[in-house]
Motif scaffolding. Sequence first.
Motif, short mmCIF file in Angstrom:
data_model
loop_
_atom_site.label_atom_id
_atom_site.label_comp_id
_atom_site.label_asym_id
_atom_site.label_seq_id
_atom_site.Cartn_x
_atom_site.Cartn_y
_atom_site.Cartn_z
N ARG A 1 -1.03 -7.86 -3.75
CA ARG A 1 -2.17 -8.55 -3.14
C ARG A 1 -2.66 -7.80 -1.90
NH1 ARG A 1 2.38 -11.25 -1.50
NH2 ARG A 1 2.54 -11.87 0.70
N HIS A 2 -1.82 -6.87 -1.37
CA HIS A 2 -2.19 -6.10 -0.19
C HIS A 2 -2.59 -4.66 -0.53
CE1 HIS A 2 -0.84 -9.31 2.36
NE2 HIS A 2 0.43 -9.19 2.00
N HIS A 3 -2.69 -4.33 -1.83
CA HIS A 3 -2.99 -2.94 -2.20
C HIS A 3 -4.30 -2.51 -1.54
CE1 HIS A 3 -3.86 0.65 -4.53
NE2 HIS A 3 -2.63 0.60 -5.02
N PRO A 4 -4.30 -1.34 -0.86
CA PRO A 4 -5.50 -0.95 -0.09
C PRO A 4 -6.72 -0.65 -0.94
CG PRO A 4 -3.86 0.82 -0.12
CD PRO A 4 -3.18 -0.40 -0.67
N LEU A 5 -6.53 -0.25 -2.22
CA LEU A 5 -7.67 0.10 -3.06
C LEU A 5 -7.94 -0.91 -4.17
CD1 LEU A 5 -7.04 3.95 -3.47
CD2 LEU A 5 -8.56 2.80 -1.85
N THR A 6 -6.89 -1.48 -4.72
CA THR A 6 -7.06 -2.43 -5.83
C THR A 6 -6.20 -3.67 -5.60
OG1 THR A 6 -5.35 -1.21 -7.06
CG2 THR A 6 -7.66 -0.68 -7.55
N LEU B 1 -5.02 8.96 11.88
CA LEU B 1 -6.00 9.02 12.96
C LEU B 1 -5.99 10.38 13.64
CD1 LEU B 1 -5.59 5.45 14.52
CD2 LEU B 1 -7.35 6.27 12.95
N LEU B 2 -4.81 10.98 13.82
CA LEU B 2 -4.74 12.33 14.38
C LEU B 2 -5.38 13.35 13.43
CD1 LEU B 2 -1.15 12.49 15.94
CD2 LEU B 2 -3.35 12.26 17.13
N SER C 1 3.05 7.18 4.15
CA SER C 1 3.29 5.78 3.81
C SER C 1 3.38 4.95 5.08
CB SER C 1 4.59 5.64 3.02
OG SER C 1 4.60 6.54 1.92
N ALA C 2 2.93 3.69 4.97
CA ALA C 2 2.95 2.80 6.14
C ALA C 2 2.93 1.35 5.67
CB ALA C 2 1.76 3.07 7.05
N ARG C 3 3.26 0.43 6.59
CA ARG C 3 3.24 -0.99 6.29
C ARG C 3 1.80 -1.50 6.20
NH1 ARG C 3 7.80 0.33 5.46
NH2 ARG C 3 9.72 -0.73 6.08
N PRO C 4 1.57 -2.64 5.51
CA PRO C 4 0.20 -3.14 5.31
C PRO C 4 -0.61 -3.29 6.59
CG PRO C 4 1.71 -4.34 3.91
CD PRO C 4 2.56 -3.46 4.78
N GLU C 5 0.02 -3.78 7.67
CA GLU C 5 -0.74 -3.98 8.90
C GLU C 5 -1.20 -2.65 9.50
OE1 GLU C 5 3.74 -4.24 9.71
OE2 GLU C 5 2.29 -5.03 8.25
N ALA C 6 -0.36 -1.62 9.38
CA ALA C 6 -0.74 -0.30 9.90
C ALA C 6 -1.85 0.31 9.04
CB ALA C 6 0.47 0.62 9.93
N GLN D 1 -9.69 0.16 9.12
CA GLN D 1 -10.75 -0.38 9.95
C GLN D 1 -11.41 0.71 10.78
OE1 GLN D 1 -8.80 -3.52 12.12
NE2 GLN D 1 -9.00 -5.01 10.45
N ARG D 2 -10.63 1.71 11.15
CA ARG D 2 -11.17 2.83 11.95
C ARG D 2 -11.89 3.86 11.08
NH1 ARG D 2 -8.33 4.04 16.74
NH2 ARG D 2 -9.60 5.95 16.82
N LEU D 3 -11.31 4.17 9.92
CA LEU D 3 -11.80 5.29 9.13
C LEU D 3 -12.55 4.89 7.86
CD1 LEU D 3 -8.65 7.63 9.26
CD2 LEU D 3 -10.62 7.61 10.81
#
Length: 423
Positions: A144-149, A288-289, A318-323, A329-331
Amino acid sequence: MNQPLLGCIADDFTGGTDLASMLVRGGMRTLQVIGVPEGPIDADVDAVVIALKSRTLSAAEAVAQSLAALGWLKQAGCRQFFFKYCSTFDSTPRGNIGPVADALLDALNAQLALACPAFPENQRTLFNGHLFVGDVLLSESGMRHHPLTPMIDANLVRVLQQQTARRVGLVPHAVVSQGVDAVRRAFTRAQSDGLGYVIVDATNNLDLKVIGEAAANHVLITGGSGVAIGLPDNFKRAGLLPDAASAADLPHVGGRSAVLSGSCSVATNGQVDHWQQSGRPSFALAPLLLAEGHDQVSEVLQWAKSLLAAGPVLVYGSARPEAVKAVQQRLGVAAASEIVERALSQIALGLRDLGVNTFVVAGGETSGAVVKALGVDALRIGAPIDPGVPWTLGLGKHPVALALKSGNFGTRDFFSKALELVP
């Protein structure tokens, strides 16, 4: 190239490898190619898997690529065709599973296709049309948290019906449990009733074998790799496929090893944690860097140079959903993924120059980017490491050993286990 029996179209790279591994396990010599080949391939194989990168494309682009793949497979002489998507039914809100399947059915002049993404060995089961990941519904899982699908509905009849004008029905587990003849009768009724698709329940491998045998005469099958478990036996029963105990044999490549991870799935995050808790070296990329022009690629390669002689290293985005959400949101969603994929593909090239010929790669999109960067044209499929994830030999100017892992697959110790099982 001899005429292969089965022609497969996968909507991402690791999904293609996952399917190819299942076919090899059944005794089919299998070649996976990266994108649609420009001409014939000189290989003596029983199955060909064309791996696309179409899962998150627009529906129109996904359809065009899939039809091109089908055209090549038909020209190669394949007798049956398989459209492979993820065992968690990953799809954008507007497709692409429905639109691609529709186009393939039309091109093959077929009326009905089954849809079964179940893969019980990887805790993906279907019951009453609802997809479960382990003990929870798909909509309550990490997907449910997948960033693309992101998948927020576990009812696959409803999900697929939103993507196609064809009617979608269900062959429930109560029918599947009655055996091959019952499932065949259900397929016949569905076609008589004017349905275009049937979601087919499966909770174990026996169910998948029943479904596969019942679909022996279907020109098109759609699903995850699990439903392919029964297909090799169909060809054996027809006298078309001899027993091939050596189908999974691969030559030894040698050289140094590295792990590259771009997936942000729950499973892959756990695998990164395990690697680090084992005291092995790892380097975290910072999207971000990278976006600001920081040369993390050179930084990683300099860091790895002195460590590789002692053993493998891990480089991860790889990172956690919140990260992940904060970066998106930035990119933006697409840019955040692409920047990590691009960095990891450049790092793969640099690592190869440092003597790395064996790569474990986590994430479908990341695997596609790395394979392309390394100039791999095709993959010969070997023995499995975990269900759905085999070792492969990447064919090209510089042969490499590759383990390409879907983000959601593999045990917590997958990275270290894979490196212990290098051919």
